[in-house]
Design a protein around this motif. Structure first.
Motif, PDB file in Angstrom:
ATOM      1  N   ARG A 577       5.726  18.118 -12.640  1.00  0.00           N
ATOM      2  CA  ARG A 577       6.709  17.803 -12.585  1.00  0.00           C
ATOM      3  C   ARG A 577       7.335  18.003 -11.747  1.00  0.00           C
ATOM      4  O   ARG A 577       8.212  17.945 -10.336  1.00  0.00           O
ATOM      5  CB  ARG A 577       7.148  17.738 -13.978  1.00  0.00           C
ATOM      6  CG  ARG A 577       6.587  16.869 -14.593  1.00  0.00           C
ATOM      7  CD  ARG A 577       7.687  16.738 -16.312  1.00  0.00           C
ATOM      8  NE  ARG A 577       6.865  16.063 -17.576  1.00  0.00           N
ATOM      9  CZ  ARG A 577       6.948  16.449 -18.496  1.00  0.00           C
ATOM     10  NH1 ARG A 577       8.228  17.233 -18.875  1.00  0.00           N
ATOM     11  NH2 ARG A 577       7.288  15.113 -19.247  1.00  0.00           N
ATOM     12  N   ALA A 578       7.139  19.788 -11.556  1.00  0.00           N
ATOM     13  CA  ALA A 578       8.258  20.405 -10.577  1.00  0.00           C
ATOM     14  C   ALA A 578       7.106  19.872  -8.677  1.00  0.00           C
ATOM     15  O   ALA A 578       8.229  19.873  -7.781  1.00  0.00           O
ATOM     16  CB  ALA A 578       7.397  21.860 -10.616  1.00  0.00           C
ATOM     17  N   LEU A 580       5.951  16.820  -7.733  1.00  0.00           N
ATOM     18  CA  LEU A 580       6.141  15.178  -7.503  1.00  0.00           C
ATOM     19  C   LEU A 580       7.980  16.005  -7.371  1.00  0.00           C
ATOM     20  O   LEU A 580       9.104  15.284  -6.288  1.00  0.00           O
ATOM     21  CB  LEU A 580       6.804  14.597  -9.074  1.00  0.00           C
ATOM     22  CG  LEU A 580       5.264  14.378  -9.454  1.00  0.00           C
ATOM     23  CD1 LEU A 580       5.265  13.439 -10.029  1.00  0.00           C
ATOM     24  CD2 LEU A 580       4.177  13.417  -8.284  1.00  0.00           C
ATOM     25  N   ALA A 581       8.460  16.156  -8.225  1.00  0.00           N
ATOM     26  CA  ALA A 581      10.333  16.493  -7.517  1.00  0.00           C
ATOM     27  C   ALA A 581      10.441  16.680  -5.895  1.00  0.00           C
ATOM     28  O   ALA A 581      11.315  17.031  -5.172  1.00  0.00           O
ATOM     29  CB  ALA A 581      10.834  17.757  -8.677  1.00  0.00           C
ATOM     30  N   GLU A 584       9.638  14.155  -4.010  1.00  0.00           N
ATOM     31  CA  GLU A 584      10.382  13.413  -3.805  1.00  0.00           C
ATOM     32  C   GLU A 584      11.820  14.100  -2.823  1.00  0.00           C
ATOM     33  O   GLU A 584      12.885  13.222  -2.146  1.00  0.00           O
ATOM     34  CB  GLU A 584      11.237  12.939  -5.413  1.00  0.00           C
ATOM     35  CG  GLU A 584      10.014  11.662  -5.484  1.00  0.00           C
ATOM     36  CD  GLU A 584      10.825  11.832  -7.433  1.00  0.00           C
ATOM     37  OE1 GLU A 584      11.510  12.468  -7.719  1.00  0.00           O
ATOM     38  OE2 GLU A 584      10.422  11.212  -8.572  1.00  0.00           O
ATOM     39  N   THR A 585      12.097  15.279  -3.275  1.00  0.00           N
ATOM     40  CA  THR A 585      13.302  16.263  -2.581  1.00  0.00           C
ATOM     41  C   THR A 585      12.853  15.746  -0.696  1.00  0.00           C
ATOM     42  O   THR A 585      13.160  15.099   0.299  1.00  0.00           O
ATOM     43  CB  THR A 585      13.877  17.657  -2.996  1.00  0.00           C
ATOM     44  OG1 THR A 585      13.509  17.306  -4.353  1.00  0.00           O
ATOM     45  CG2 THR A 585      14.224  18.636  -1.881  1.00  0.00           C
TER      46      THR A 585
END
Length: 847
Positions: A577-578, A580-581, A584-585
């Motif tokens: 999840r980190a 993917l975040a 995205e950032t």
């Protein structure tokens, strides 16, 4: 006792018996060596425990500190440990030990009950056997030289620590002594030779009523020991004077000394010279060391240094022997010991040892079960009378230690969680795990402990590793079908342990449908070819979709066929999840950068179209004008700095420099408004101050919804009178360079454009002279982050004076003085745009 080799020459003993005797002699020698090593280790550990209790440092740090001190003072490690133990006794809790902060009084090794009281009785055994050693020198001085003395035979001060150690190996020899009597014998052994030539040694301990008790003696004989066993507090006793003054006394003139002091000896003439030295614990005299010599010669500096060093080592040894301040034994010690003798595990009875302030310094062991053992290998009753920090140095400050103190204070039993106990034995770090229990018994504690098996400890560490790493190990036996999972695998797969593990064939059924084909392929390759697996996959649990990772390898049989699969499953949901975040950032930042880059390109083109820069100097109204514009090093922003320099229809010259707040297209658009509007108003006859008023109104009433501010300097030069009339709106003043000096013009009244609806503006005049340089600029030239603005003004003025102070100025880079000035002023990282005008009135050519 020393070991001797067995000789069989002409002995008549059969060879087998002789060989056996040699083995016994060798084993005896090894046993003596090991006992000495254990005693030496105990001394080192006691000193380490004291440092740890005082400063809260680790065992390794305490050992390093002792080694450093020993090297600095020229001592052996054991001698330094004796010194530390001796110094500790006289220090109150909370007083730092040398080079150690925040300490309390250190441990003081004790002795079994009544040992100190029986020291005098053991001294009845008479003197030691004659010692051997190097005899006096041929000249009768013993190689000492002559020492300066005061009239009463007393030294003028106390010797430092710089003397050599008291005979080779005295510190190590003291490690094995168990009483003051043995200490006296060890001292005589090492002081009998040069340079001291001791013939007898006595040790006195002061009592509470001011008397002296003979704690130990060697070479003095039973008769002398009996006469001087108890010395009342009377005058004329050298040892009493040593206790009173804390200074050593050197008696080197028998006739004179006998008139002042009662001298030991029968007759006293057998020892014509003698020395009395204080044994100090901190600043307190805890004992007196007396050394008698049969040599009639002054006690020279080498001998004095050696005796001082010996007295220093005696403090720690006497403390270890229990010669000072005996403590009462726990009243139930004998009954508890009988109970302990029947226990199958370790247990000790501890009595707290308190400082004068009432703080617990240490605990004395008054009873010990047979299975109790300390770091030196002492077991059961051999530990009785010793201190906890002597037996277990790194206990200081550990959780059980705090539990002991709490149990003493509250009476509530202590039962701590397993804790790791670290110690250093012979320089090797050892770590063990224990669970400790303590209960109060009167004013003491009954302490029991259980050592955890290393296998249990490893299993606990493995469980902690799986929990912290959120992974679990797996094992599939392909031959028997047996499947073994660690408990963490069930938690990761969200599977009830009662349902049991799943086989490799069933495992794909737990996955998301889109992940099954790739997972099945790698598992099949593992089973068919033994190809190791490191593959991510996803499952659906009661908490949602989770990202997992399986790492496995196959164990083949003799023919290479996989018969077992071992590996682990790890939950990497948080990491995924980190990632993917972060992705995205990164994509959002990249998109925003592209937008800003496109905006900067448009703004830069617009700025270039609206604010063209001349390729060479301008000649306007008899002036040479150089213009430079430097954008900031920021790739994404274009500033609003601008200039204007043009000749008016009436022959005058208009100069303007301005700076619009902000960056980007809006700043460029506002810059264009101000630049062209200002020129238009002045050309059409407006005054300088009138133009500033109208420009202020323009900024206040812009109807595009974007309100901004700006600064400006506006000037008009009259070539006939060579006079510059100028006005400013919140802008830095021009700098005038004239005849080697640089000064800023006094600014007239003027407020920031766009700040208020009713500003006030004034005008000022400056008459130019041939050779003058007038510099108009924006604030990017003088401002630096974290620096006061006055420093920037000063730096600018000094650089301009150096570069433009001479006629014609420095040619600098590319032949223009303005470029050399910029090279001197601007830092490597330029944070703002810079616009600079150099208005120069040339000097007339020489005729």
């Amino acid at each position: 006792m020393t070991s001797e080799s067995v000789q069989d020459e002409e002995s008549g003993v059969v060879p087998d018996v002789v060989a056996l005797a040699k083995v016994v002699a060798r084993l005896r020698a090894d046993n003596e060596r090991l006992e000495h090593l254990a005693a030496t280790t105990a001394v080192v550990e006691r000193a380490k425990g004291m440092l740890m209790a005082r400063s809260g440092c680790s065992a390794a740090d305490a050992h390093e500190e002792l080694t450093r001190r020993a090297h600095a003072q020229g001592r052996t490690l054991v001698e330094e440990c004796w010194t530390v133990l001796g110094e500790a006794a006289g220090q109150a809790p909370g007083v730092p030990a040398p080079r150690t902060a925040g300490a309390s009084a250190g441990p003081r090794p004790g002795a079994p009950a009544g040992e100190t009281g029986r020291a005098a009785d053991r001294a009845q055994g008479g003197g030691a056997a004659p010692r051997t050693g190097n005899g006096p020198q041929a000249d009768g001085t013993g190689g000492d030289g002559t020492a300066a003395r005061t009239g009463d035979g007393r030294t003028s001060g106390r010797s430092g620590d710089g003397g050599t150690a008291a005979g080779g190996g005295l510190g190590e020899a003291l490690a094995g002594v168990g009483s003051p009597q043995e200490l006296a014998g060890a001292l005589l052994d090492h002081l009998a030779g040069a340079p001291v030539h001791a013939a007898a040694v006595v040790i006195f301990s002061p009592t509470a009523d001011g008397a002296l008790e003979l704690a130990g003696h060697a070479g003095a004989g039973a008769a002398v020991a009996g006469q001087w066993r108890h010395v009342p507090p009377v005058s004329g006793i050298a040892a009493q004077d040593v206790i009173r003054t804390g200074e050593a006394i050197w008696l080197e003139d028998l006739e004179k000394d006998s008139r002042r002091y009662h001298l030991i000896g029968d007759p006293p003439q057998q020892w014509p010279t003698r020395a009395w030295l204080p044994v100090l614990s901190g600043d307190t005299v805890t004992a007196v060391l007396g050394v008698m010599r049969a040599l009639d010669a002054p006690i020279g500096p080498p001998a004095r240094d050696m005796l001082h060093a010996a007295a220093r080592l005696c403090a720690g040894s006497l403390r270890a022997c229990g010669a000072a301040s005996p403590r009462p034994v726990h009243p139930d010690a004998e009954r508890v010991q009988r109970v302990f003798d029947a226990l199958p595990g370790p247990a000790v009875l501890l009595t707290p040892l308190r400082s004068p302030a009432g703080d617990v310094e240490d605990f004395r062991i008054d009873a010990a079960a047979p299975h109790s053992v300390d770091i030196a290998g002492r077991r059961g009753r051999r530990m009785v009378g010793l201190r906890v920090l002597e037996c277990y140095p790194t206990m200081a400050g550990a959780p059980p230690w705090r539990g002991y103190l709490e149990t003493l204070a509250t009476g509530q039993p202590y039962e701590g969680a397993p804790f790791v106990y670290e110690e250093v034995v012979d320089g090797i770090r050892q770590v063990s795990s224990y669970s400790v229990r303590a209960a109060r018994l009167g004013d003491g504690l009954v302490v029991t402990w259980i050592a955890h098996d290393s296998t249990d400890r490893q299993q606990q560490l493995l469980a902690d590793l799986q929990r912290l790493g959120n992974l679990g190990w797996t094992d599939w036996n392909l031959a028997t079908g047996a499947i073994t999972w660690s408990p963490q695998v069930h938690a990761i797969l969200d599977r009830d342990p009662e349902r049991g593990p799943v086989s490799l064939e069933e495992l794909p059924g737990q996955l998301l449908a889109e992940d099954v084909p790739a997972f099945a392929t790698v598992i099949q390759s593992l089973l068919d070819k033994g190809t190791p697996v490191d593959h991510p996959f996803r499952i659906t649990t009661s908490k949602g979709v989770r990202h997992l990772r399986i790492v496995a390898e196959a164990v083949p049989d003799a023919s290479g066929t996989p018969v077992e699969v071992r590996g682990f499953v790890q939950d990497v949901t948080a990491q995924r999840r980190a990632e993917l975040a972060l992705l995205e950032t990164q994509q959002a930042v990249l998109a925003q950068r592209n937008v800003l880059q496109a905006e900067r390109t448009v703004a830069a083109r617009l700025q270039h179209a609206l604010l063209p820069l001349p390729g060479r100097s301008l000649d306007l109204g008899g002036l040479h004008v150089d213009v430079t514009y430097l954008p900031s090093h920021d790739d994404l922003n274009v500033g609003g700095d601008w200039y204007s320099a043009l000749e008016m229809p009436d022959g005058s010259v208009l100069f303007a420099v301005g700076d619009v707040a902000g960056h980007g297209i809006d700043a460029v658009a506002t810059m264009a408004q101000l630049r062209f509007t200002a020129k238009g108003m002045v050309i059409t006859g407006s005054s300088l101050t009138g133009a500033l008023h109208r420009l202020n109104t323009l900024l206040l009433h812009t109807h595009d919804g974007h309100h901004t501010t700006a600064t400006m300097v506006l000037g008009r030069y009259d070539p006939v009178g060579r006079c510059l009339t100028w006005a400013q709106a919140g802008h830095p003043p021009p700098l005038l360079v004239r005849q080697g000096k640089a000064e800023f013009l006094a600014p007239p009244e003027g407020m920031l454009l766009g700040a208020t609806a009713r500003p006030s503006y004034g005008e000022a005049e400056c008459r130019l002279e041939p050779g003058d340089h007038l510099l108009l600029y924006t604030d990017g030239l003088i401002e630096r982050p974290g620096e006061h603005l006055d420093e920037g003004f000063g730096r600018f003025a000094e650089a301009a004076r150096r570069e433009l102070g001479g006629e014609g100025g420095s040619k600098g880079c590319g032949g223009r003085p303005i470029e050399a000035l910029l090279a001197r002023l601007l830092p490597g990282e330029q944070r703002d745009d810079v616009c600079l005008l150099d208005v120069h009135l040339p000097s007339p050519p020489a005729s």
